[in-house]
Design a protein around this motif. Structure first.
Motif, PDB file in Angstrom:
ATOM      1  N   GLY A  19     -10.521 -60.130 -83.965  1.00  0.00           N
ATOM      2  CA  GLY A  19      -9.776 -61.364 -83.783  1.00  0.00           C
ATOM      3  C   GLY A  19      -9.395 -62.091 -85.054  1.00  0.00           C
ATOM      4  N   ARG A  20      -9.695 -61.530 -86.212  1.00  0.00           N
ATOM      5  CA  ARG A  20      -9.281 -62.165 -87.466  1.00  0.00           C
ATOM      6  C   ARG A  20      -8.512 -61.170 -88.318  1.00  0.00           C
ATOM      7  NH1 ARG A  20     -14.812 -62.337 -91.032  1.00  0.00           N
ATOM      8  NH2 ARG A  20     -14.154 -60.720 -92.454  1.00  0.00           N
ATOM      9  N   GLN A  21      -7.710 -61.702 -89.192  1.00  0.00           N
ATOM     10  CA  GLN A  21      -6.903 -60.858 -90.066  1.00  0.00           C
ATOM     11  C   GLN A  21      -7.610 -60.686 -91.405  1.00  0.00           C
ATOM     12  OE1 GLN A  21      -3.002 -62.644 -90.228  1.00  0.00           O
ATOM     13  NE2 GLN A  21      -2.401 -61.603 -88.360  1.00  0.00           N
ATOM     14  N   VAL A  22      -7.720 -59.413 -91.830  1.00  0.00           N
ATOM     15  CA  VAL A  22      -8.318 -59.091 -93.123  1.00  0.00           C
ATOM     16  C   VAL A  22      -7.194 -58.567 -94.007  1.00  0.00           C
ATOM     17  CG1 VAL A  22      -9.980 -57.643 -94.343  1.00  0.00           C
ATOM     18  CG2 VAL A  22     -10.527 -58.528 -92.063  1.00  0.00           C
ATOM     19  N   LYS A  23      -7.001 -59.224 -95.127  1.00  0.00           N
ATOM     20  CA  LYS A  23      -5.947 -58.835 -96.059  1.00  0.00           C
ATOM     21  C   LYS A  23      -6.515 -57.823 -97.052  1.00  0.00           C
ATOM     22  CE  LYS A  23      -2.305 -60.873 -98.866  1.00  0.00           C
ATOM     23  NZ  LYS A  23      -1.764 -62.149 -99.371  1.00  0.00           N
TER      24      LYS A  23
END
Length: 121
Positions: A19-23
């Motif tokens: 559910g989170r974006q990892v760059k």
């Protein structure tokens, strides 16, 4: 031509994890010692460019988890609790973003360090 430009100037990738974006960014020099230490057993395979990520993970899970943490800026304890698919997705994205380093630059540097002849940096 786009592939060549992508290798010369890799772009960040975004991976959706729990559910989170990892760059995922190209590796920085400050990350290299940690990454090299973690991935030392598999650097030769990665340099070939067609690595079987699942096989690497199965044989070197602890090292890969640590490398994922270093490369993605995620605490290792958090990596250890990730879904396998998420961890492998991050690992694959890091390798993709840094493909030129692992398949071209790294083998050249290893040859140079081993005294196999001069290499332009």
């Amino acid at each position: 031509m786009p592939d060549e430009l992508e290798q010369l100037f890799p772009q960040a990738r975004i991976v959706e994890v729990a559910g989170r974006q990892v760059k995922i960014l190209p590796l920085k020099i400050r990350q290299l010692p940690g990454v090299a230490r973690c991935l030392r057993p598999v650097l030769g395979v990665l340099a070939q460019g067609d690595a079987d990520l699942l096989a690497i993970y199965c044989e070197h899970a602890e090292a890969v988890n640590e490398a994922i943490g270093v490369m993605a800026g995620i605490p290792k304890a958090e990596v250890d609790e990730m879904d396998v698919g998420d961890g492998l997705a991050i690992f694959a994205a890091v390798l993709e973003v840094n493909r030129a380093f692992f398949t071209s630059r790294l083998p050249e540097l290893v040859k140079q360090a081993a005294g196999s002849g001069p290499t332009q940096l």
